[in-house]
Write a protein that holds these residues in place. Structure first.
Motif, short mmCIF file in Angstrom:
data_model
loop_
_atom_site.label_atom_id
_atom_site.label_comp_id
_atom_site.label_asym_id
_atom_site.label_seq_id
_atom_site.Cartn_x
_atom_site.Cartn_y
_atom_site.Cartn_z
N UNK A 1 -11.66 5.84 14.76
CA UNK A 1 -12.77 6.70 15.17
C UNK A 1 -12.76 6.80 16.68
N UNK A 2 -12.58 8.05 17.19
CA UNK A 2 -12.53 8.25 18.63
C UNK A 2 -13.01 9.66 18.95
N UNK A 3 -13.87 9.82 19.93
CA UNK A 3 -14.37 11.12 20.41
C UNK A 3 -14.96 11.96 19.28
N UNK A 4 -15.77 11.34 18.43
CA UNK A 4 -16.45 12.03 17.32
C UNK A 4 -15.46 12.59 16.30
N UNK A 5 -14.27 12.00 16.20
CA UNK A 5 -13.26 12.40 15.22
C UNK A 5 -12.78 11.16 14.47
N UNK A 6 -12.53 11.34 13.17
CA UNK A 6 -11.97 10.27 12.36
C UNK A 6 -10.53 10.67 12.01
N UNK A 7 -9.61 9.74 12.22
CA UNK A 7 -8.22 9.98 11.84
C UNK A 7 -7.75 8.87 10.91
N UNK A 8 -6.76 9.17 10.10
CA UNK A 8 -6.28 8.24 9.08
C UNK A 8 -4.80 7.96 9.29
N UNK A 9 -4.42 6.69 9.14
CA UNK A 9 -3.03 6.27 9.21
C UNK A 9 -2.81 5.20 8.16
N UNK A 10 -1.53 4.83 7.99
CA UNK A 10 -1.23 3.74 7.06
C UNK A 10 -0.92 2.48 7.86
N UNK A 11 -1.09 1.34 7.23
CA UNK A 11 -0.74 0.08 7.86
C UNK A 11 0.77 -0.11 7.77
N UNK A 12 1.35 -0.79 8.71
CA UNK A 12 2.81 -0.89 8.84
C UNK A 12 3.48 -1.63 7.69
N UNK A 13 2.88 -2.68 7.17
CA UNK A 13 3.56 -3.55 6.20
C UNK A 13 3.31 -3.13 4.76
N UNK A 14 3.53 -1.87 4.43
CA UNK A 14 3.27 -1.45 3.06
C UNK A 14 4.22 -0.30 2.68
N UNK A 15 4.25 -0.02 1.39
CA UNK A 15 5.07 1.07 0.86
C UNK A 15 4.55 2.39 1.41
N UNK A 16 5.38 3.13 2.11
CA UNK A 16 4.93 4.32 2.85
C UNK A 16 4.40 5.42 1.96
N UNK A 17 5.09 5.75 0.86
CA UNK A 17 4.67 6.87 0.02
C UNK A 17 3.31 6.61 -0.64
N UNK A 18 3.16 5.43 -1.24
CA UNK A 18 1.90 5.10 -1.89
C UNK A 18 0.76 5.02 -0.88
N UNK A 19 1.05 4.53 0.30
CA UNK A 19 0.01 4.39 1.31
C UNK A 19 -0.46 5.75 1.83
N UNK A 20 0.47 6.70 2.00
CA UNK A 20 0.06 8.03 2.44
C UNK A 20 -0.76 8.74 1.38
N UNK A 21 -0.47 8.47 0.12
CA UNK A 21 -1.29 9.02 -0.96
C UNK A 21 -2.71 8.49 -0.85
N UNK A 22 -2.85 7.20 -0.62
CA UNK A 22 -4.17 6.58 -0.48
C UNK A 22 -4.89 7.09 0.77
N UNK A 23 -4.16 7.32 1.84
CA UNK A 23 -4.77 7.84 3.08
C UNK A 23 -5.30 9.25 2.86
N UNK A 24 -4.53 10.09 2.16
CA UNK A 24 -4.99 11.45 1.86
C UNK A 24 -6.21 11.45 0.97
N UNK A 25 -6.23 10.57 -0.01
CA UNK A 25 -7.39 10.45 -0.89
C UNK A 25 -8.62 9.99 -0.11
#
Length: 180
Positions: free
Chosen positions: A45-69
């Protein structure tokens, strides 16, 4: 990578957010909503905006699905507490009618031998503008959709005459009757 998760969410005025590692809380003029954050999703959360990322130590495809959800659900929560959601249902059929018995209890006459009473949750406001219309209002998008689907399930529209409970914007395709 998820295209949905890449887009940041702008926080409108009057909406307050707070979050830690497990919970995301959104508070606005229409209520408070809480979301459980997945372990693989990182929220910034920065400058009245929320952004989403995945944590480094995880399966990238499944994590991006969870981030989009997570982004989609949190965006729906922010819209819900600031503007709210509403669904309109119509009763089509001879003798089909609805009335409001108490606060959130509706009584429906749908062609059965008995009336059907349905009690909506407290978070959903039920309004009956006429005998053949039901208007549902809530800040929770998932809950209002589920309540509308529950009410519709008592008498879904049938394909020959179109009788039943339908959404206001629903188009029911009528089948052709048998020919002699």
């Amino acid at each position: 990578m998820s295209r949905v998760a890449k887009r940041p969410i702008l926080i409108p005025e009057g909406v307050k957010i707070s979050f830690d590692k497990k919970k995301f809380l959104v508070k606005g003029k229409l209520g408070i909503l809480i979301y459980d954050i997945n372990d693989n999703v990182q929220i910034n959360y920065k400058n009245n905006k929320i952004s989403f990322k995945i944590k480094k130590k995880c399966n990238a495809n499944d994590s991006w699905v969870q981030a989009g959800t997570a982004r989609s659900l949190i965006n729906s929560m922010i819209i819900g507490v600031s503007q709210g959601y509403e669904k309109k249902l119509q009763l089509i059929g001879v003798g089909y009618r609805v009335s409001l018995v108490q606060n959130n209890i509706i009584k429906m006459f749908l062609g059965y031998s008995h009336p059907i009473e349905y009690s909506a949750p407290d978070e959903v406001q039920v309004i009956v503008p006429s005998q053949t219309e039901i208007l549902l209002k809530s800040s929770n998008k998932q809950l209002i959709g589920q309540v509308a689907a529950n009410i519709r399930s008592f008498r879904p529209p049938e394909p020959y005459k179109g009788k039943g409970i339908r959404y206001a914007d629903e188009i029911v395709r009528i089948k052709e009757a048998k020919k002699k």
